[in-house]
Design a protein around this motif. Structure first.
Motif, PDB file in Angstrom:
ATOM      1  N   PRO A  77       0.878  -1.149  -0.068  1.00 33.78           N
ATOM      2  CA  PRO A  77      -0.115   0.000  -0.051  1.00 33.78           C
ATOM      3  C   PRO A  77       0.944   1.120   0.074  1.00 33.78           C
ATOM      4  O   PRO A  77       2.344   1.347   0.310  1.00 33.78           O
ATOM      5  N   MET A  78       0.262   2.387  -0.400  1.00 35.28           N
ATOM      6  CA  MET A  78       0.994   3.591  -0.280  1.00 35.28           C
ATOM      7  C   MET A  78       1.420   4.039   1.183  1.00 35.28           C
ATOM      8  O   MET A  78       0.738   4.093   2.095  1.00 35.28           O
ATOM      9  N   ILE A  79       2.620   4.259   1.140  1.00 34.49           N
ATOM     10  CA  ILE A  79       3.293   4.609   2.285  1.00 34.49           C
ATOM     11  C   ILE A  79       3.956   6.179   2.073  1.00 34.49           C
ATOM     12  O   ILE A  79       4.621   6.469   1.288  1.00 34.49           O
ATOM     13  N   THR A  80       3.538   6.790   3.350  1.00 31.73           N
ATOM     14  CA  THR A  80       3.891   8.371   3.363  1.00 31.73           C
ATOM     15  C   THR A  80       4.767   8.524   4.481  1.00 31.73           C
ATOM     16  O   THR A  80       4.759   8.020   5.424  1.00 31.73           O
ATOM     17  N   GLY A  81       5.719   9.281   3.895  1.00 33.20           N
ATOM     18  CA  GLY A  81       6.952   9.809   5.018  1.00 33.20           C
ATOM     19  C   GLY A  81       7.081  11.178   5.410  1.00 33.20           C
ATOM     20  O   GLY A  81       6.994  11.921   4.158  1.00 33.20           O
ATOM     21  N   PHE A  82       7.221  11.639   6.452  1.00 34.27           N
ATOM     22  CA  PHE A  82       7.496  13.099   6.708  1.00 34.27           C
ATOM     23  C   PHE A  82       8.823  13.050   7.293  1.00 34.27           C
ATOM     24  O   PHE A  82       9.348  12.407   8.059  1.00 34.27           O
ATOM     25  N   GLY A  83       9.340  14.667   6.822  1.00 38.28           N
ATOM     26  CA  GLY A  83      10.555  14.949   7.265  1.00 38.28           C
ATOM     27  C   GLY A  83      10.518  16.444   7.796  1.00 38.28           C
ATOM     28  O   GLY A  83       9.986  17.278   6.889  1.00 38.28           O
ATOM     29  N   TYR A  84      10.865  16.589   9.056  1.00 35.66           N
ATOM     30  CA  TYR A  84      10.968  18.077   9.689  1.00 35.66           C
ATOM     31  C   TYR A  84      12.295  18.360  10.239  1.00 35.66           C
ATOM     32  O   TYR A  84      12.690  17.402  11.165  1.00 35.66           O
ATOM     33  N   VAL A  85      12.952  19.192   9.993  1.00 33.86           N
ATOM     34  CA  VAL A  85      14.435  19.452  10.352  1.00 33.86           C
ATOM     35  C   VAL A  85      14.751  20.836  10.538  1.00 33.86           C
ATOM     36  O   VAL A  85      14.141  21.767   9.811  1.00 33.86           O
ATOM     37  N   ALA A  86      15.274  21.393  11.325  1.00 33.72           N
ATOM     38  CA  ALA A  86      15.656  22.607  11.909  1.00 33.72           C
ATOM     39  C   ALA A  86      16.363  23.009  10.715  1.00 33.72           C
ATOM     40  O   ALA A  86      17.515  22.504  10.186  1.00 33.72           O
ATOM     41  N   GLY A  87      16.411  24.370  10.334  1.00 31.02           N
ATOM     42  CA  GLY A  87      17.192  25.049   9.250  1.00 31.02           C
ATOM     43  C   GLY A  87      16.661  25.186   7.875  1.00 31.02           C
ATOM     44  O   GLY A  87      15.382  24.900   7.883  1.00 31.02           O
ATOM     45  N   ARG A  88      17.677  25.398   7.140  1.00 28.56           N
ATOM     46  CA  ARG A  88      17.321  25.484   5.566  1.00 28.56           C
ATOM     47  C   ARG A  88      17.774  24.361   4.732  1.00 28.56           C
ATOM     48  O   ARG A  88      18.060  24.664   3.587  1.00 28.56           O
ATOM     49  N   GLU A  89      17.803  23.008   4.956  1.00 28.23           N
ATOM     50  CA  GLU A  89      18.401  22.172   4.224  1.00 28.23           C
ATOM     51  C   GLU A  89      17.208  21.363   3.610  1.00 28.23           C
ATOM     52  O   GLU A  89      16.726  20.435   4.299  1.00 28.23           O
TER      53      GLU A  89
END
Length: 149
Positions: A77-89
């Motif tokens: 099935p479709m799997i969703t990933g999330f990424g949150y990081v400090a800064g501007r990368e």
């Protein structure tokens, strides 16, 4: 540990790792599966809050730059990933989102845990211990003497 707590732990590890560390670890997983963006990496601001004395009244400390990314694996099935990081990368947020998605995929979970997550957690612990020992070596113990009056 619940699934939610486990996911929070690995997402925190991915967010706190440096881009160079994350790139190095993710290179050990290649070839990586195909994915597409639901929300390409974008830069924004988030409010940072603190507590007076660490445990007291909550106050707004200020704002910090944050980069986020949401992607989906081309799998069923479709799997969703999330990424949150400090800064501007942008690339850091993309790699964090990809690793998050792979950790949710049964075929990739153990590999990602062994090659990416556990080494990054061990490195974070080592850096924290180094910093604590350096801080402890500069500690000054003050004491007062009662005057004999």
């Amino acid at each position: 540990m619940s699934n939610l707590a486990q996911r929070q732990a690995w997402m925190a590890t991915l967010a706190k790792a440096s881009l160079e560390q994350l790139q190095e670890k993710m290179a050990g997983l290649e070839p990586l599966p195909q994915y597409s963006f639901l929300r390409p990496p974008e830069i924004g601001l988030t409010q940072v809050r603190g507590r007076a004395g660490g445990t007291g009244q909550i106050f707004n400390l200020g704002e910090m730059t944050l980069t986020r990314c949401v992607l989906k694996l081309h799998s069923q099935p479709m799997i969703t990933g999330f990424g949150y990081v400090a800064g501007r990368e942008h690339f850091h947020a993309e790699l964090a989102a990809l690793a998050d998605a792979l950790m949710q995929h049964n075929d990739w979970c153990e590999r990602v845990k062994k090659i990416v997550i556990e080494p990054l957690q061990a490195e974070a612990i080592r850096q924290q211990q180094t910093q604590q020992s350096q801080t402890a070596s500069t500690q000054v113990n003050f004491f007062t003497l009662a005057r004999g009056e």
